[in-house]
Design an enzyme around this catalytic site. Sequence first.
Site, PDB file in Angstrom:
ATOM      1  N   LYS A 120       6.400  38.470 -27.801  1.00 48.64           N
ATOM      2  CA  LYS A 120       6.496  38.130 -26.665  1.00 48.64           C
ATOM      3  C   LYS A 120       5.663  38.312 -25.707  1.00 48.64           C
ATOM      4  CE  LYS A 120       9.517  39.615 -21.994  1.00 48.64           C
ATOM      5  NZ  LYS A 120      10.040  40.518 -21.862  1.00 48.64           N
ATOM      6  N   GLU A 168      16.227  42.399 -26.948  1.00 48.83           N
ATOM      7  CA  GLU A 168      14.847  43.359 -27.020  1.00 48.83           C
ATOM      8  C   GLU A 168      15.242  44.720 -26.916  1.00 48.83           C
ATOM      9  OE1 GLU A 168      11.757  42.580 -23.505  1.00 48.83           O
ATOM     10  OE2 GLU A 168      13.865  42.592 -23.154  1.00 48.83           O
ATOM     11  N   CYS A 195      12.932  37.518 -23.589  1.00 46.54           N
ATOM     12  CA  CYS A 195      13.535  38.289 -22.559  1.00 46.54           C
ATOM     13  C   CYS A 195      13.047  36.518 -21.163  1.00 46.54           C
ATOM     14  CB  CYS A 195      13.388  39.595 -22.211  1.00 46.54           C
ATOM     15  SG  CYS A 195      14.322  40.064 -20.112  1.00 46.54           S
TER      16      CYS A 195
END
Length: 353
Positions: free
Chosen positions: A126, A47, A199
């Site tokens: 995300k 990321e 994440c």
Amino acid sequence: MAHTIKIAAAQLGPNHLTSRREDVVDRMLRLLHEAASYGAQFVLFPELAFVTFFPRYVLTPEELEPFFEHGDLLTSPTTAAFFSEARRLSVDVSLGFAERTPEGEGFNTSIYYSASTHSILSKYRKIHLPGFVDPLPDPNAINQLEKKYFQPGNLGFTAFRAPALVGITTEHSDSTKVPRSSSEREAMRGDPIFGMIICNDRRWPEAWRCLALQGTEVVFCGYNTQGYCPELAGTSPHKPQTKAEAEAAALVDHLLVMQSNCYMNSVFGVCAAKAGLEDGNFDLIGGSSIIDPKGKILAMTETRGDEVIVADCDLDEVKYGRSAIFDFDRHRRVEAYALITGQTGVVEPPFLR
């Protein structure tokens, strides 16, 4: 024909506020070459791979903007050479970056690049952004301002197929891959199905299940995870932790969600960290791993620096779980799951009289 892919995760050591993108890309190229020398057909990078984890800082708009990528990564002067080299090596890659759209929106984004087509096959933004919109009042607190700098992803959890991987053993060379015939493709049971998360998404089982319900065989997850961040996780007034205890717990939590979700969805999981001590004060965990559909760790990094791990992933292993315990078609009971999509926060049952 074998349905096996040799997959690599490329962990990055720390990037700092003073790190130049060109230097970071050079490090990524070295890791890409190392992975190719092992015969990897795909490499996952972390990321926000090109920059430090900037959401920990309170930044003005002028200070913030240089952390974002603008336009096409495949043609950007800073990043084009990386993708050109991946194409030359015939290695697919996925990586995360801060995306600024032409409309001015900001997203924490990952992309999948196909070397055989020299194109970005899929993009994910995300969805589960952690942290806060406003900085914490304590000047010594560790901020997490993803909600301030990014918008929640708007592309959903979308699976996709990647061409020219299954049934091919990549011996590093300058030659490009030869397109397969329709009969060869049929014998290979179709190109593999991939999905991406980023994440904090890995902690939310809904993300994994959405991908698994589309037949996803491998889930890729880049991350930057703070080892000690008492304002967000790991410690409380009732059970305080030392910095060392919090960092150890953060690694346990990371592996727990990766392994359990791989098992519960019968998928391979590949995760790549940006790790180590960034900017002299912010310690990110390592633990980059490749995990099989039974939750077994096939490979894991041993450091918190630049490091490559590789594993052979036989995608036929996915079929076993999907035909037994996790045969969704036979065993799921969607009529009982209304709370999952109909309710966000906790609603407790009434008190007893």
